[in-house]
Design an enzyme around this catalytic site. Structure first.
Site, PDB file in Angstrom:
ATOM      1  N   HIS A 159      15.453 -14.644 -24.726  1.00 48.35           N
ATOM      2  CA  HIS A 159      14.984 -13.165 -25.315  1.00 48.35           C
ATOM      3  C   HIS A 159      14.792 -12.144 -24.619  1.00 48.35           C
ATOM      4  CE1 HIS A 159      12.982 -10.838 -28.760  1.00 48.35           C
ATOM      5  NE2 HIS A 159      12.051  -9.668 -27.749  1.00 48.35           N
ATOM      6  N   TYR A 179      20.189  -5.435 -31.737  1.00 43.73           N
ATOM      7  CA  TYR A 179      19.367  -4.641 -33.252  1.00 43.73           C
ATOM      8  C   TYR A 179      20.216  -3.343 -33.415  1.00 43.73           C
ATOM      9  CZ  TYR A 179      15.726  -3.219 -30.796  1.00 43.73           C
ATOM     10  OH  TYR A 179      14.863  -2.989 -29.724  1.00 43.73           O
ATOM     11  N   HIS A 212       6.356 -13.793 -29.077  1.00 43.23           N
ATOM     12  CA  HIS A 212       5.144 -13.042 -28.403  1.00 43.23           C
ATOM     13  C   HIS A 212       3.760 -14.083 -28.926  1.00 43.23           C
ATOM     14  CE1 HIS A 212       7.020 -10.114 -26.888  1.00 43.23           C
ATOM     15  NE2 HIS A 212       7.398  -9.356 -27.906  1.00 43.23           N
ATOM     16  N   ASP A 265      12.808 -10.170 -22.001  1.00 40.32           N
ATOM     17  CA  ASP A 265      12.399  -9.230 -23.166  1.00 40.32           C
ATOM     18  C   ASP A 265      13.136  -8.016 -22.583  1.00 40.32           C
ATOM     19  OD1 ASP A 265      11.593  -7.782 -25.048  1.00 40.32           O
ATOM     20  OD2 ASP A 265       9.580  -8.869 -24.906  1.00 40.32           O
TER      21      ASP A 265
HETATM   22 ZN   LIG Z   1      11.231  -8.489 -28.480  1.00 41.29          ZN
END
Ligand SMILES: [Zn+2]
Length: 336
Positions: free
Chosen positions: A14, A74, A200, A251
């Protein structure tokens, strides 16, 4: 000790690589204040910026021992293609977890409809990218989008990654809108299965963790980012007890170091239980490698080499090296 030790390369399941630019910035405030600055950083991304910035980020990951990355993306289709070029240039395997975003965020994140989203996914697959489905969160995707995306992922046998239970406010909003918690909504809409990775799960309750276990889904823990953002702790012992697979992600990329992610994960479990060695060394390596590969739907990557002559391994017995790497070393033990 001299020479090198070969171990399996790590999988970073991630990443939002553009967020690497924010390290050291955005101190103070809470997650939501950080998010405002993150949105401003996302807004200024272009294909050129992604192509150059992500190559730097991916080279750092590769140097730290990550051989594959799941990019939770995104910021647009041209930027997704640029990320793939950057990964090629850096020599890291990329799975582009292409994000569905119906509402909130920035206009550039959003698709007009879930059909448009699937169309974008298909365009990226046709362009030769390895793609996974990524409804951003239950904040960003309503139930009808989740249903379509869950069905497509199941039909096409593609990984599905989704943020859930990172912040209490997201859970309160989900309860108000749907009368259930985020992971319950994912189960209800067909988004929870063996190919699902819940990113998460920080504030997941017992019933939600039972659902994750029952559906054979994976949890991706991102301990250095979760610490940096003040998210909270993964309920590590409760996850372990249910036998839920765990993988790791860098992340926000505030740190790029698989040993540190694994050390933090075990550290959280120790703080929660008052015991040492909650996870075995082998289990921790499996989180960093096999579980990540499975979450991304890829095969094992190339091995990496550890510098046994590194100063941080001085006077460590050969039998203790594997455990010492996690307990006491940083990623600079990896041979470039
Ligand atoms: Zn994230």
């Amino acid at each position: 000790m001299a020479g090198t030790l070969r171990i399996r390369g790590f999988v970073n399941a991630h990443s939002h690589t553009f967020q690497r630019a924010m390290r050291g910035r955005a101190a103070g405030g809470d997650f939501w204040a950080w998010r405002e600055l993150m949105l401003a950083e996302a807004e200024r991304q272009t294909p050129d910026l992604v192509r150059s910035g992500y190559e730097h980020g991916y080279r750092e990951m590769r140097a730290a021992g990550y051989t594959a990355v799941g990019e939770f993306h995104y910021v647009g289709v041209p930027e997704a293609l640029a990320a793939a070029e950057a990964a090629d240039a850096a020599g890291i395997e990329l799975v582009l977890l292409y994000v569905a975003y119906a509402r909130g965020g920035l206009p550039r994140f959003r698709q007009e409809s879930v059909r448009d989203y699937i169309g974008q996914v298909e365009a990226l697959r046709s362009a030769g990218l390895r793609v996974g489905l990524a409804p951003h969160s239950v904040r960003a995707c309503p139930a009808d989008w989740l249903e379509e995306i869950g069905k497509y992922a199941t039909d096409e046998r593609l990984p599905l990654h989704v943020h859930a239970d990172e912040q209490p406010k997201e859970i309160e909003e989900c309860l108000a809108e749907h009368g259930c918690r985020p992971i319950e909504l994912l189960a209800r809409t067909g988004c929870l299965g063996e190919l699902t990775t819940i990113v998460h799960a920080t504030h997941a309750d017992g019933a939600e963790l039972d659902l994750v276990a029952a559906h054979g889904a994976t949890i991706c823990a991102c301990p250095t980012t979760e610490a940096d953002l003040g998210d909270g702790f993964l309920p590590a012992e409760r996850v372990r007890r249910r036998g839920i697979p765990i993988c790791i992600g860098s992340d926000s990329n505030v740190r790029i170091d698989p040993f540190e992610e694994l050390r933090e994960l075990e550290g959280i479990a120790r703080r929660q239980t008052g015991r040492r060695g909650v996870f075995t060394t082998d289990e921790l390596y499996a989180f960093g490698t096999e579980a990540g590969s499975r979450a991304l739907g890829i095969d094992a990557g190339p091995a990496i080499e550890i510098d046994l002559g590194h100063r941080s391994l001085r006077d460590v017995e050969a039998a203790d090296v594997s455990a010492a790497l996690i307990a006491g070393c940083a990623a600079d033990v990896v041979v470039a």
